[in-house]
Enzyme design. Structure first.
Site, PDB file in Angstrom:
ATOM      1  N   GLU A   1      67.942  71.672  -6.059  1.00 41.69           N
ATOM      2  CA  GLU A   1      67.682  71.575  -4.613  1.00 41.69           C
ATOM      3  C   GLU A   1      67.168  70.186  -4.235  1.00 41.69           C
ATOM      4  OE1 GLU A   1      66.776  76.345  -3.968  1.00 41.69           O
ATOM      5  OE2 GLU A   1      65.111  74.917  -3.864  1.00 41.69           O
TER       6      GLU A   1
ATOM      7  N   GLU B   1      71.833  79.434  -7.113  1.00 43.26           N
ATOM      8  CA  GLU B   1      70.795  80.420  -6.799  1.00 43.26           C
ATOM      9  C   GLU B   1      71.255  81.187  -5.572  1.00 43.26           C
ATOM     10  OE1 GLU B   1      66.907  78.766  -6.143  1.00 43.26           O
ATOM     11  OE2 GLU B   1      66.911  77.656  -8.034  1.00 43.26           O
TER      12      GLU B   1
END
Length: 306
Positions: free
Chosen positions: A150, A244
């Site tokens: 991320e 994810e």
């Protein structure tokens, strides 16, 4: 692979991933961690609800109390015929370990300069994680390694200083682990934050084996726009994963516009809250023809661990 001299196990796993890409999607599940929850919370839940286990088990070098157990879990999962992925919620090196510390700022530009206190702290942490990964290398465990995840968000310290600093950090880690430490068991997985899939952050094919992104939406859609955004950057040079997720995408919606190689459901409530993944839907999805579960890996062509 990006590493010209991968281990035989890493090469076999990467070849297997390519053989599935565009046809099937591997099921994946992240565990919370032994120190906080005890082992098998998520896996036991999946066994009760679906009668199956995920193809990929997600583990995390986040809590030093967990790291030996993480390696033991990774080893056992691989030897039982599963696939291992590891992430690292890297606490700011001059603050300390843990999830909350991974969100604190760290002077990354200073850390990239040799000889600074920040640089020494950075390399201390890299060496500690390399030591853990060396254990898995020596046990012949191939790892889907997805560090600095991320990165295009602004919540973790490695994403707070812009794409140039991030890419320098990725290159530093890649070179230290691959060339200096000889970690030939790693398949390098790059994961954008889905709100910002920006090519400015891409470290380049020479240091990436799989690309992906994540976003925690409250529905079971296929996330086609995010898939297309990643593919616009990497093309067909690497497979693309949903690294994810909360709700699992409906397998009936996957295809050329969203050919996710795997999904990785996050732990605890993201799996077990019926508002995220209700049990009937979870059972149906795990039984779908598109999704590959652990019991199906050998039939799908994954070599036996050796």
């Amino acid at each position: 692979m990006s590493n010209p001299r991968p281990s035989a196990q890493a090469r076999a796993l990467y070849d297997f991933l390519w053989s599935l890409y565009g046809r099937k999607t591997l099921t994946g599940q992240q565990e919370l961690g032994v120190a906080r929850a005890g082992p098998r919370v998520e896996l036991d839940y999946l066994a009760r609800v679906t009668g199956r286990q995920p193809a990929i088990l997600g583990l995390d070098y986040m809590d030093p109390r967990d790291n030996a157990a993480v390696n033991a879990r990774a080893t056992a999962w691989h030897r039982s015929g599963g696939i291992v992925t590891l992430c690292w919620h890297w606490g700011a090196p001059d603050v300390g370990t843990g999830y909350e510390n991974s969100k604190k700022d760290f002077d990354l530009p200073a850390a990239l300069k040799p000889g600074t206190p920040q640089n020494r702290a950075l390399h201390r942490d890299l060496d500690a994680i390399a030591d853990l990964l060396t254990v898995l290398r020596d046990r012949r465990v191939p790892v889907l390694w997805r560090p600095l995840h991320e990165f295009s968000g602004d919540w973790f310290w490695w994403g707070k200083h812009g794409p140039a600093a991030f890419k320098a950090l990725w290159a530093l880690m890649y070179d230290a682990f691959t060339r200096r430490r000889g970690l030939d068991n790693l398949i390098w997985v790059l994961g954008w934050a889905g709100q910002n899939v920006d090519p400015a952050w891409y470290p380049g094919r020479e240091r990436v084996d799989v690309a992906g992104a994540d976003i925690y939406v409250e529905d079971h859609g296929a996330l086609e726009p995010m898939f297309r955004a990643v593919k616009a950057i990497v093309g067909d040079s690497v497979p693309i994963c949903l690294h994810e997720n909360g709700p699992i995408p409906d397998p009936a919606l996957l295809g050329p516009q969203a050919d996710w190689l795997w999904f990785m459901t996050w732990h605890t409530r993201w799996l077990m809250d019926p508002g995220q993944n209700d049990p009937a839907r979870l059972e149906a999805y795990y039984g779908s023809g598109r999704y590959v579960t652990k019991d199906e890996l050998l039939a799908a062509g994954l070599p036996k661990p050796g």
